[in-house]
Design an enzyme around this catalytic site. Sequence first.
Site, PDB file in Angstrom:
ATOM      1  N   LYS A  27      -0.569  -6.471   5.217  1.00  0.00           N
ATOM      2  CA  LYS A  27       0.895  -7.406   4.951  1.00  0.00           C
ATOM      3  C   LYS A  27       0.748  -7.891   6.166  1.00  0.00           C
ATOM      4  O   LYS A  27       0.631  -9.325   5.793  1.00  0.00           O
ATOM      5  CB  LYS A  27       1.872  -6.430   5.957  1.00  0.00           C
ATOM      6  CG  LYS A  27       3.637  -6.808   5.579  1.00  0.00           C
ATOM      7  CD  LYS A  27       3.986  -5.416   6.435  1.00  0.00           C
ATOM      8  CE  LYS A  27       4.619  -4.339   4.967  1.00  0.00           C
ATOM      9  NZ  LYS A  27       5.536  -3.721   5.722  1.00  0.00           N
ATOM     10  N   ARG A  98       7.023  -3.173  11.699  1.00  0.00           N
ATOM     11  CA  ARG A  98       6.711  -3.165  10.680  1.00  0.00           C
ATOM     12  C   ARG A  98       5.835  -2.618  10.226  1.00  0.00           C
ATOM     13  O   ARG A  98       4.582  -2.848  11.149  1.00  0.00           O
ATOM     14  CB  ARG A  98       6.896  -4.042   9.275  1.00  0.00           C
ATOM     15  CG  ARG A  98       7.872  -4.877   9.560  1.00  0.00           C
ATOM     16  CD  ARG A  98       7.700  -6.671   8.912  1.00  0.00           C
ATOM     17  NE  ARG A  98       7.386  -6.259   7.229  1.00  0.00           N
ATOM     18  CZ  ARG A  98       7.745  -7.708   7.016  1.00  0.00           C
ATOM     19  NH1 ARG A  98       7.486  -8.898   7.479  1.00  0.00           N
ATOM     20  NH2 ARG A  98       7.414  -6.987   5.352  1.00  0.00           N
ATOM     21  N   GLY A 107       6.589   2.396   1.193  1.00  0.00           N
ATOM     22  CA  GLY A 107       7.726   3.135   1.361  1.00  0.00           C
ATOM     23  C   GLY A 107       6.837   4.652   2.224  1.00  0.00           C
ATOM     24  O   GLY A 107       7.231   5.508   2.391  1.00  0.00           O
ATOM     25  N   MET A 109       5.958   4.234   5.307  1.00  0.00           N
ATOM     26  CA  MET A 109       6.148   4.394   6.938  1.00  0.00           C
ATOM     27  C   MET A 109       7.092   3.055   6.582  1.00  0.00           C
ATOM     28  O   MET A 109       6.940   1.694   5.989  1.00  0.00           O
ATOM     29  CB  MET A 109       4.959   3.924   7.960  1.00  0.00           C
ATOM     30  CG  MET A 109       4.309   4.780   7.719  1.00  0.00           C
ATOM     31  SD  MET A 109       2.499   4.375   8.487  1.00  0.00           S
ATOM     32  CE  MET A 109       1.583   3.540   6.845  1.00  0.00           C
ATOM     33  N   ARG A 371       2.009  -9.612  -1.613  1.00  0.00           N
ATOM     34  CA  ARG A 371       0.634  -8.582  -2.153  1.00  0.00           C
ATOM     35  C   ARG A 371       0.332  -8.746  -3.696  1.00  0.00           C
ATOM     36  O   ARG A 371       1.015  -8.813  -4.552  1.00  0.00           O
ATOM     37  CB  ARG A 371       0.933  -7.529  -1.480  1.00  0.00           C
ATOM     38  CG  ARG A 371       1.894  -6.126  -2.426  1.00  0.00           C
ATOM     39  CD  ARG A 371       2.573  -5.467  -1.645  1.00  0.00           C
ATOM     40  NE  ARG A 371       3.379  -4.767  -2.445  1.00  0.00           N
ATOM     41  CZ  ARG A 371       4.897  -3.667  -1.546  1.00  0.00           C
ATOM     42  NH1 ARG A 371       3.802  -3.038   0.057  1.00  0.00           N
ATOM     43  NH2 ARG A 371       6.011  -3.791  -2.350  1.00  0.00           N
ATOM     44  N   HIS A 489      12.277   2.566  -5.121  1.00  0.00           N
ATOM     45  CA  HIS A 489      11.424   2.981  -4.815  1.00  0.00           C
ATOM     46  C   HIS A 489      10.966   4.398  -6.244  1.00  0.00           C
ATOM     47  O   HIS A 489       9.154   4.006  -6.245  1.00  0.00           O
ATOM     48  CB  HIS A 489      11.643   4.694  -4.263  1.00  0.00           C
ATOM     49  CG  HIS A 489      10.375   4.972  -3.578  1.00  0.00           C
ATOM     50  ND1 HIS A 489      10.092   6.696  -4.346  1.00  0.00           N
ATOM     51  CD2 HIS A 489       9.340   5.179  -2.625  1.00  0.00           C
ATOM     52  CE1 HIS A 489       9.212   6.538  -3.518  1.00  0.00           C
ATOM     53  NE2 HIS A 489       8.703   6.051  -2.511  1.00  0.00           N
ATOM     54  N   SER A 797     -31.321  14.993 -20.348  1.00  0.00           N
ATOM     55  CA  SER A 797     -30.151  15.186 -20.532  1.00  0.00           C
ATOM     56  C   SER A 797     -29.232  16.354 -18.457  1.00  0.00           C
ATOM     57  O   SER A 797     -29.976  17.200 -19.171  1.00  0.00           O
ATOM     58  CB  SER A 797     -29.509  15.405 -21.438  1.00  0.00           C
ATOM     59  OG  SER A 797     -28.064  15.595 -20.900  1.00  0.00           O
ATOM     60  N   CYS A 864     -24.295  14.428 -19.433  1.00  0.00           N
ATOM     61  CA  CYS A 864     -23.764  15.443 -19.794  1.00  0.00           C
ATOM     62  C   CYS A 864     -22.461  15.982 -19.495  1.00  0.00           C
ATOM     63  O   CYS A 864     -21.925  16.367 -19.935  1.00  0.00           O
ATOM     64  CB  CYS A 864     -24.393  15.467 -21.590  1.00  0.00           C
ATOM     65  SG  CYS A 864     -25.482  16.884 -20.851  1.00  0.00           S
ATOM     66  N   TYR A 884     -27.753   5.885 -20.052  1.00  0.00           N
ATOM     67  CA  TYR A 884     -26.539   6.555 -21.141  1.00  0.00           C
ATOM     68  C   TYR A 884     -26.014   7.794 -20.333  1.00  0.00           C
ATOM     69  O   TYR A 884     -26.314   7.987 -19.247  1.00  0.00           O
ATOM     70  CB  TYR A 884     -26.742   6.589 -22.892  1.00  0.00           C
ATOM     71  CG  TYR A 884     -26.894   8.265 -22.687  1.00  0.00           C
ATOM     72  CD1 TYR A 884     -25.805   9.279 -23.025  1.00  0.00           C
ATOM     73  CD2 TYR A 884     -28.587   8.299 -23.427  1.00  0.00           C
ATOM     74  CE1 TYR A 884     -26.613  11.071 -23.170  1.00  0.00           C
ATOM     75  CE2 TYR A 884     -28.630  10.254 -23.148  1.00  0.00           C
ATOM     76  CZ  TYR A 884     -27.696  10.804 -23.463  1.00  0.00           C
ATOM     77  OH  TYR A 884     -28.258  12.754 -23.464  1.00  0.00           O
TER      78      TYR A 884
HETATM   79  P1  ADP Z   1       7.719  -1.959   3.415  1.00  0.00           P
HETATM   80  O1  ADP Z   1       5.834  -1.781   3.436  1.00  0.00           O
HETATM   81  O2  ADP Z   1       8.572  -0.430   2.982  1.00  0.00           O
HETATM   82  O3  ADP Z   1       7.762  -2.715   2.392  1.00  0.00           O
HETATM   83  P2  ADP Z   1       9.210  -3.387   5.406  1.00  0.00           P
HETATM   84  O4  ADP Z   1       7.805  -3.859   6.292  1.00  0.00           O
HETATM   85  O5  ADP Z   1       8.349  -4.908   4.302  1.00  0.00           O
HETATM   86  O6  ADP Z   1       8.775  -1.942   4.416  1.00  0.00           O
HETATM   87  O7  ADP Z   1      10.519  -4.081   5.320  1.00  0.00           O
HETATM   88  C1  ADP Z   1      11.607  -3.704   4.510  1.00  0.00           C
HETATM   89  C2  ADP Z   1      12.539  -4.086   4.068  1.00  0.00           C
HETATM   90  O8  ADP Z   1      12.838  -4.742   5.711  1.00  0.00           O
HETATM   91  C3  ADP Z   1      11.771  -5.257   3.487  1.00  0.00           C
HETATM   92  O9  ADP Z   1      12.745  -5.887   2.604  1.00  0.00           O
HETATM   93  C4  ADP Z   1      11.660  -6.356   4.106  1.00  0.00           C
HETATM   94  O10 ADP Z   1      11.741  -7.688   3.141  1.00  0.00           O
HETATM   95  C5  ADP Z   1      12.572  -6.272   5.219  1.00  0.00           C
HETATM   96  N1  ADP Z   1      12.269  -6.821   6.576  1.00  0.00           N
HETATM   97  C6  ADP Z   1      11.052  -6.355   7.573  1.00  0.00           C
HETATM   98  N2  ADP Z   1      10.764  -7.448   8.575  1.00  0.00           N
HETATM   99  C7  ADP Z   1      12.449  -8.351   8.885  1.00  0.00           C
HETATM  100  C8  ADP Z   1      12.403  -9.487   9.233  1.00  0.00           C
HETATM  101  N3  ADP Z   1      11.693  -9.819  10.144  1.00  0.00           N
HETATM  102  N4  ADP Z   1      13.867 -10.050   8.453  1.00  0.00           N
HETATM  103  C9  ADP Z   1      14.405  -9.907   7.524  1.00  0.00           C
HETATM  104  N5  ADP Z   1      13.948  -8.799   6.761  1.00  0.00           N
HETATM  105  C10 ADP Z   1      12.459  -8.313   6.907  1.00  0.00           C
HETATM  106 MG    MG Z   2       7.410  -4.364   2.188  1.00  0.00          MG
HETATM  107 MG    MG Z   3      10.043   0.742   3.076  1.00  0.00          MG
END
Ligand code: ADP
Ligand code: MG
Ligand code: MG
Length: 907
Positions: A27, A98, A107, A109, A371, A489, A797, A864, A884
């Site tokens: 990220k 984040r 999802g 963390m 990503r 999710h 083999s 094998c 092989y």
């Molecule tokens: P995950 O790794 O679970 O995707 P994120 O860190 O991307 O978690 O964040 C979860 C949500 O919060 C995402 O929808 C992201 O776009 C939003 N978000 C994170 N940081 C900000 C920010 N600075 N301003 C607005 N939205 C944010």
């Molecule tokens: Mg995200």
């Molecule tokens: Mg999340």
Amino acid sequence: MNKKRVYTFGNGKAEGQANMKNLLGGKGANLAEMNLIGVPVPPGFTITTEVCSEYYELGRDKVVSLLQEDVKNAIANIEQLMNATFGDIENPLLVSVRSGARASMPGMMDTILNLGLNDDVVEGLIRKTNNPRFAWDSYRRFVQMYGDVVLGMKPVNKEDIDPFEEIIEELKEERGVKLDNELSVDDLKLLVSKFKKAVKNQTGHDFPTSAYDQLWGAICAVFDSWMNDRAILYRKMEGIPAEWGTAVNVQAMVFGNMGETSATGVCFSRDAGSGEDLFNGEYLINAQGEDVVAGIRTPQQITKVGSQRWAELACVSEEERLAKYPSMEEAMPSIYAELDALQTKLENHYKDMQDMEFTVQEGKLWFLQTRNGKRTGFAMVKIAMDLLREGMIDEKTALLRVEPNKLDELLHPVFDKKALKVASVIAKGLPASPGAATGQIVFFADDAAEWHAKGHKVIMVRIETSPEDLAGMAVAQGILTARGGMTSHAAVVARGMGKCCVSGAGALKIDYKNKTIQVGDLVLKEGDYISLNGSNGEVYLGQIQTKEAELSDDFRELMTLADKYTKLKVRTNADTPCDAQIARNFGAVGIGLCRTEHMFFEGEKIKAMREMILSEDTEGRVKALSKILPYQQADFKGIFRAMDGCPVTVRLLDPPLHEFVPHDLKGQEDMAAMMGVSVKKIQERVESLSEQNPMLGHRGCRLGNTYPEITEMQTLAILGAALELKAEGIHTYPEIMVPLIGNVVEFQQQEAVIRKTAEKLFAEKGDSIEFTVGTMIEVPRAALTADKVASSAEFFSFGTNDLTQMTFGYSRDDIASFLPVYLDKKILQVDPFQVLDQEGVGQLVRMATEKGRSIRPDLKCGICGEHGGEPSSVKFCHRVGLNYVSCSPFRVPIARLAAAQAAIEEA
Ligand code: ADP
Ligand code: MG
Ligand code: MG
């Protein structure tokens, strides 16, 4: 020089870049890169993954003091770019905190949004924005997220709902409203105070008010979350080492919840389910963060095409769609145009399908993440081949883009069309992840695991899933949710796992307490069968028959491309003409292991076999063997015919004889009657054959060496079959393989029997067949003396199942009792019976190959064991220079791709 722990980004500048994923996490590296290529991203900074390791070495206090200075400066940088001050009452800066590891862990963390608020700051925010609803909504969300992630406010029992959600539900009921956004500003205010009271009650502490206290709490919580159960589980599933650590991203907030010109959303540059080149995604107006994926309100589609497709599936009329769920393309055309241009820019830049998050604050678009998107195996193949055709990537890159193991999804069954026609559809949801699944309903992850362990096929049914459900999703055949869209999710995780998923089937009333699903008048209980069609979103009552998958042209092209680069050949392990045929269709170019013992079990054959074993002398055995011969010969003919033109390695009888004899009274009586002896005699013979340790007992070539008549019979059957087929114009290349030798003499004596029998047969028939005689290397001593063995054996083999068993001294049949502990304690990293132990067993393979070829330079070597279809093991075999690998039919394409990748990676 001081170690750099914090990397800033913002306003088109960044200290990091895309190739620094190891240090900044996926990220963080991409946030930096987006800044550098001119995509609008709110300013912020990334604390490196190395700090996460320091956190676990040095502890919290030490790490906070190490970071203190850098974090202050980095915050100051954001303050300057945003023209606001962190913790300030009049002009507050709010941030998000984040997590972000090297590999994306969706999802895994939790993120905290709107950090920096307290009772005074919220008033300042109101004055600043003139938007009390927004300010209190943000504060309410912040207390909730911070309470959950940092202060541990979680439900106590799995049936309970989240403590904060409970408070919200109560209030909504009191007010007689359904949706969060129908609550008044005063209600939001009330929620904040109720939340804080709940925090005080449950934790005994007041909710922190200082912005910096909040920030450090959040940063440390991200580090802590690296070791939470669900992160550990995900790492285990994906093979991500714990040492990698997570980075922490702190970033200025942009707000999608500021009113009708604000929004938040998720989008993909191509379809992650089908691979189609269609920009798609979902958004919500006046919403924040994960509202879109959490299934709180019905998300709207980004493109008009997508919106119309969605409406059709959801049975929403065009009028209603336009009025209630317009696409972003229709509702916010200029922002949409900007978004579309940027998604194209990002895909072109990364040269792969992108999964992106964005927020619109009062008409201004911001990107928050990009990503390489997770995708189904099907989409993975299609996207790789499409990008190749579009000239975006070259052939080698296309091959490397496809995860060999993911091909599995393409090869697996789909619903039988006829069975599907008569199936009754009980509900319809979104086609979140394609495939066909049939199983019994379970509602909780631990139940899923338990049922699965007992051999049941289960469908995991949830209102919506969360990371807690991962373990259940992993073992389920499919996943069904009542809420949530294509980017929920459940949908994202299921696609990543290649599991069938139907999401957002709104007609389902799921009751966790009573473990029931109600659909109209129908009530389904835990354990009832349902079926899911992940390709059209239909849910059916009961079990539906499945049939073999149809392979796409893209798949075929990919395989052809693989062969262009591959050096290693791929054969199959097959004991029946049917398996041989499947494997050939998947591209196998020979049989690497044909086990003859499986041929003895059906019908009359087992009786003749038993007679042979129970006989007390050679004469009796020869008589019984002569009954077996025609059966064996017919079986070989079937297999050789299916493999016309390809080599077939036939292994002589291998398992302990004891496995074949009747252990039940009825069977013993039958044999006694047939052979004209007493039951007691039979029982005595059965008794005398039983061994203390059969896997190390009278088996393998030890059978042929004590009873050469068995080897004679098998040789006659193999070569006899080949001769008969030769007359029909079918080409056979038999390779007769002597199993389990540890000593060259064991081999030589068997070889002599085989050659002598062949000579006699050829003389008799006045015709001959070319064949070779080789051995399996599966006893460590055979590997150690491979040069001697190769002086006689024409091929090797590697039987890596037994070789692993004997090298480790782990019984393959008993490993389950200690393997989980060993994996847990990291004594072993992986199950050595699944993934070849390159260090130990692999060394024997390498050494035996080298020693063997020092005597016989053209010695053909293959593998094998089960490992022959496991990508990392296949790559190892390539590096060692084997000719092989041989694996089960369904793994043939996986091995072919892994072999091509090995060749490309080596170059
Ligand atoms: P995950 O790794 O679970 O995707 P994120 O860190 O991307 O978690 O964040 C979860 C949500 O919060 C995402 O929808 C992201 O776009 C939003 N978000 C994170 N940081 C900000 C920010 N600075 N301003 C607005 N939205 C944010
Ligand atoms: Mg995200
Ligand atoms: Mg999340």
